[in-house]
Design an enzyme around this catalytic site. Structure first.
Site, PDB file in Angstrom:
ATOM      1  N   HIS A  95      48.317 -62.975 -20.855  1.00 43.10           N
ATOM      2  CA  HIS A  95      48.461 -61.359 -20.991  1.00 43.10           C
ATOM      3  C   HIS A  95      48.555 -60.195 -22.216  1.00 43.10           C
ATOM      4  CE1 HIS A  95      49.482 -56.896 -19.282  1.00 43.10           C
ATOM      5  NE2 HIS A  95      48.700 -57.671 -18.410  1.00 43.10           N
ATOM      6  N   GLU A  97      51.025 -58.714 -22.856  1.00 41.75           N
ATOM      7  CA  GLU A  97      52.567 -58.299 -22.931  1.00 41.75           C
ATOM      8  C   GLU A  97      52.883 -59.250 -23.046  1.00 41.75           C
ATOM      9  OE1 GLU A  97      52.514 -56.001 -18.808  1.00 41.75           O
ATOM     10  OE2 GLU A  97      51.415 -55.322 -19.413  1.00 41.75           O
ATOM     11  N   GLU A 165      40.703 -57.280 -21.501  1.00 41.85           N
ATOM     12  CA  GLU A 165      41.800 -56.148 -21.252  1.00 41.85           C
ATOM     13  C   GLU A 165      42.008 -54.801 -22.971  1.00 41.85           C
ATOM     14  OE1 GLU A 165      44.083 -56.264 -17.457  1.00 41.85           O
ATOM     15  OE2 GLU A 165      44.989 -57.384 -18.850  1.00 41.85           O
ATOM     16  N   GLY A 171      47.709 -49.527 -18.478  1.00 42.35           N
ATOM     17  CA  GLY A 171      49.462 -49.285 -18.809  1.00 42.35           C
ATOM     18  C   GLY A 171      49.722 -47.544 -19.229  1.00 42.35           C
ATOM     19  N   SER A 211      43.577 -49.733 -17.203  1.00 42.84           N
ATOM     20  CA  SER A 211      44.261 -48.283 -16.202  1.00 42.84           C
ATOM     21  C   SER A 211      42.679 -47.899 -15.342  1.00 42.84           C
ATOM     22  CB  SER A 211      43.914 -47.344 -17.233  1.00 42.84           C
ATOM     23  OG  SER A 211      45.415 -46.962 -17.957  1.00 42.84           O
TER      24      SER A 211
HETATM   25  C1  PEP Z   1      47.596 -55.628 -16.298  1.00 49.70           C
HETATM   26  O1  PEP Z   1      48.036 -55.401 -16.325  1.00 49.70           O
HETATM   27  O2  PEP Z   1      46.375 -56.719 -16.774  1.00 49.70           O
HETATM   28  C2  PEP Z   1      46.550 -53.858 -16.199  1.00 49.70           C
HETATM   29  C3  PEP Z   1      45.742 -54.032 -16.746  1.00 49.70           C
HETATM   30  O3  PEP Z   1      47.607 -52.969 -15.933  1.00 49.70           O
HETATM   31  P1  PEP Z   1      46.831 -51.021 -15.868  1.00 49.70           P
HETATM   32  O4  PEP Z   1      45.623 -51.324 -14.190  1.00 49.70           O
HETATM   33  O5  PEP Z   1      48.334 -50.935 -15.181  1.00 49.70           O
HETATM   34  O6  PEP Z   1      46.428 -50.856 -16.879  1.00 49.70           O
END
Ligand code: PEP
Length: 250
Positions: A95, A97, A165, A171, A211
């Protein structure tokens, strides 16, 4: 058999025991065609066990991270053996993060992915570029390097789901357009065909994350190479997540 649509919910470091119970009850009461749609949720580690025990069995439970050693002096880390003990079938790896705040390199992510798969845990492998990379036309370079590190260590992709992503969409409320997402998904599939195999390209599910919500998910789900979603913030809101499930392209 086509690629089964998958909706994943990543709770990140959010929630409480009470919220976990609310979200589990919500999922337990929803109806969808389980032949066509798979749902997987990734609660924080301390709630994995209680979620697994109370959640319907046809919804998967995932860790958000895992370590690449089986056991030993690795304070604070989580072994795939613990996950198997608790009947947790999935883990996320890579991920953004984890990559950004915990300095996980492509090689570390690949090592975790390979170890999880070898241990019998299915993997949602996250990849994606930052805004500066997209703006400078480097999206594919970044994403392909992330995937190549995994391809160097993983030969059997049967239990891998890719989550594309874009970091700038996570986010932020700034969702990729259906066309932007579709273009990158198609590029990832082409990369898989050229660098892994035609079979893996045809069968590997590629989720979009960034998002996603109850409103934008329907048009994203309609894209040919979008096989599902990894949802962060909206997976913590029962009605919103239910809407995303209802909008799945199945
Ligand atoms: C995620 O954390 O994998 C993600 C896509 O977050 P969000 O949907 O809040 O953008």
């Amino acid at each position: 058999m086509g690629r089964k649509f998958l909706v994943g919910g990543n709770w990140k470091m959010n929630g409480s025991l009470e919220l976990a119970k609310t979200l589990v009850n919500s999922l337990n009461s929803q109806k969808w065609n389980t032949d066509l749609l798979e749902v997987v949720i990734a609660p924080p580690f301390p709630y994995l066990s209680v979620v697994r025990e109370s959640l319907r069995k046809d919804v998967g439970v995932s860790a958000q991270n895992v370590y690449f050693e089986k056991s030993g002096a690795f304070t604070g880390e989580t072994s795939t053996e613990f996950l198997k003990d608790l009947k947790i079938e999935w883990t996320l790896t890579g991920h953004s993060e984890r990559r950004e705040y915990f300095h996980e390199s492509n090689e570390i992510v690949a090592k975790k992915t390979a170890h999880a798969l070898a241990s019998g845990i299915k993997v949602i492998l996250c990849c994606g570029e930052k805004l500066e990379h997209r703006e400078s036309g480097q999206t594919n370079d970044i994403v392909f390097a992330q995937l190549k590190a995994v391809a160097d260590q993983v030969k059997d992709w049967t239990n891998v789901v890719i989550a594309y992503e874009p970091v700038w969409a996570i986010g932020t409320g700034k969702v990729a357009t259906p066309e932007q997402a579709q273009d990158t998904h198609a590029d990832i599939r082409k990369w898989l065909a050229e660098n892994v195999s035609a079979d893996v390209a045809a069968n590997t599910r590629i989720l979009y994350g960034g998002s996603v919500n109850g409103k934008n998910s329907a048009s994203l789900a309609g894209q040919a190479d979008i096989d599902g979603f990894l949802v962060g913030g909206a997976s913590l809101k029962e009605a919103e997540f239910a809407q995303i499930i209802a909008n799945a392209n199945v």
